[in-house]
Scaffold this active site. Structure first.
Site, short mmCIF file in Angstrom:
data_model
loop_
_atom_site.label_atom_id
_atom_site.label_comp_id
_atom_site.label_asym_id
_atom_site.label_seq_id
_atom_site.Cartn_x
_atom_site.Cartn_y
_atom_site.Cartn_z
N ARG A 77 -27.85 -6.68 -26.86
CA ARG A 77 -28.39 -5.32 -26.93
C ARG A 77 -28.49 -4.84 -28.37
NH1 ARG A 77 -25.63 -0.61 -23.48
NH2 ARG A 77 -24.08 -0.81 -25.14
N LYS B 17 -29.52 1.65 -29.02
CA LYS B 17 -28.45 2.45 -29.60
C LYS B 17 -28.76 2.64 -31.08
CE LYS B 17 -24.01 2.09 -28.35
NZ LYS B 17 -23.64 3.18 -27.44
N GLU C 252 -27.71 11.71 -18.45
CA GLU C 252 -26.43 11.02 -18.65
C GLU C 252 -25.50 11.90 -19.47
OE1 GLU C 252 -26.95 7.48 -21.03
OE2 GLU C 252 -28.17 8.53 -22.51
N1 PY5 Z 1 -25.10 6.42 -22.73
C1 PY5 Z 1 -24.89 6.68 -24.02
C2 PY5 Z 1 -25.70 7.74 -24.69
C3 PY5 Z 1 -23.95 5.95 -24.74
O1 PY5 Z 1 -23.74 6.20 -26.03
C4 PY5 Z 1 -23.20 4.94 -24.07
C5 PY5 Z 1 -22.16 4.16 -24.81
C6 PY5 Z 1 -23.44 4.72 -22.71
C7 PY5 Z 1 -24.40 5.47 -22.07
C8 PY5 Z 1 -22.71 3.67 -21.94
O2 PY5 Z 1 -23.12 2.38 -22.33
P1 PY5 Z 1 -22.17 1.12 -22.23
O3 PY5 Z 1 -21.62 1.11 -20.86
O4 PY5 Z 1 -23.07 -0.03 -22.45
O5 PY5 Z 1 -21.12 1.27 -23.25
N2 PY5 Z 1 -21.54 4.84 -25.85
C9 PY5 Z 1 -20.77 4.18 -26.88
C10 PY5 Z 1 -19.55 3.47 -26.31
O6 PY5 Z 1 -19.02 2.62 -27.00
C11 PY5 Z 1 -20.39 5.15 -27.94
C12 PY5 Z 1 -19.58 6.30 -27.49
C13 PY5 Z 1 -19.13 7.19 -28.60
O7 PY5 Z 1 -19.12 3.77 -25.20
#
Ligand code: PY5
Length: 307
Positions: free
Chosen positions: A61, A160, A194
């Site tokens: 990703r 991201k 979200e």
């Molecule tokens: N949506 C957003 C906007 C996010 O930043 C994240 C992850 C997710 C969903 C969930 O994605 P995943 O399950 O692949 O982690 N955020 C980061 C994390 O590390 C940054 C948070 C500060 O969880």
């Protein structure tokens, strides 16, 4: 939680002490947010070793995010995966949060400059439950943000990108100023998108639903894992539109994310979710998720990469 300011980071193939992992103030990314990052977790396993949860998916990703912004990323997936392992080993970490970052550095400041070099770094450090120590058990209080989630016609929302997180920062700060622990953002059409840094699930009548890509979400890797776990446990789980009133009327709700893991939501804007504590389906999914990340669920071993 403040960073501990110690240990070593991987920076473009070299291990660098914390204090030396710096950059110039005229770096392109500082001005325009022209970077991409990942959040990954490693977990101590039953046998004392450490394993990284869905390492390849996260590194892939990162590459997809870089591609979306046309930021050259010179290190192949295998190299970055090994960098993650090395950072964990050299810092002696078991339970850890890992932050890979690739950003445009110093050369010129034209917004579309093509001559800025990419710098890539991987850091790892301890980071407990993102939404607070009691959040995983008791759940959090969330509010629907006055800020709209950036739309997929404005940004590649499945990437991201560093700059995209200004939207999340506004929403999170607003939520905290209002006394809530996290923000839920709606999309441009007023449908649920979200959390500021998490995906969101609602449970109604024993079935799970989470907004799909068309609602400008980041399609999370934890979300994907939870969809699989829910179905394996026998709960219907679908991607689809969630309206604001469905959110307020849910039997259960929870956030998913690498940092947030599986965090129950106990109240949204003064509406008590279910019984105001972690719901039974949320509890079963959360328990299975935590067993999976610690290597206690043989069917999900493929999600773990040894360090
Ligand atoms: N949506 C957003 C906007 C996010 O930043 C994240 C992850 C997710 C969903 C969930 O994605 P995943 O399950 O692949 O982690 N955020 C980061 C994390 O590390 C940054 C948070 C500060 O969880």
């Amino acid at each position: 939680m403040a960073l501990e300011r110690k240990g070593v980071l991987w920076v473009d193939g070299e291990m660098v002490p914390f204090a030396d992992a710096t950059t110039h103030v005229l770096s392109h990314a500082l001005h325009y947010g022209s970077g991409v990052f990942e959040g990954i977790r490693a977990y101590r396993q039953g046998d004392g070793s450490a394993a990284v949860f869905r390492l390849r998916d996260h590194v892939e990703r990162l590459h997809a995010s870089a591609r979306a912004y046309k930021i050259p990323l010179p290190h192949p997936v295998e190299v970055l995966s090994e960098a993650v392992r090395r950072v964990l080993r050299e810092n002696g970490l078991g339970d850890a949060y890992i932050r890979p970052l690739a950003y445009l550095g110093l050369s010129s400041l034209g917004v579309g400059s093509r001559d800025c070099p990419t710098s890539t770094a991987v850091a790892a450090f301890p980071w407990g439950p993102y939404l607070g120590p009691e959040a995983l058990e008791k759940g959090v209080r969330a509010t629907v943000s006055s800020w709209t989630r950036l739309h997929h016609s404005m940004f590649p929302t499945s990437a991201k990108g560093c700059g995209q997180y200004l939207n999340s920062m506004l929403a999170t700060r607003e939520a905290k100023e209002k006394g809530f622990e996290e923000a839920i953002l709606l999309d441009r059409d007023g449908l649920v998108s979200e959390g500021a840094g998490e995906n969101l699930f609602v449970v109604r009548g024993g079935a799970l639903r989470t907004p799909g890509r068309e609602h400008s979400i980041l399609p999370g890797i934890t979300r994907d894992s939870v969809l699989r776990i829910a179905r394996d446990l026998g709960f219907p789980a679908a991607e689809g539109a969630v309206t604001r009133d469905e959110l307020y009327g849910a039997d259960e709700a929870f956030f998913t994310g690498t940092a947030a893991e599986v965090t129950p939501v106990r109240e949204i804007d003064g509406y008590i979710v279910g019984a105001g504590r972690r719901g039974p389906i949320t509890g079963r999914i959360q328990e299975t998720f935590f067993r999976a990340v610690r290597g206690a669920e043989p069917r999900y071993r493929e999600w773990l990469a040894g360090v």
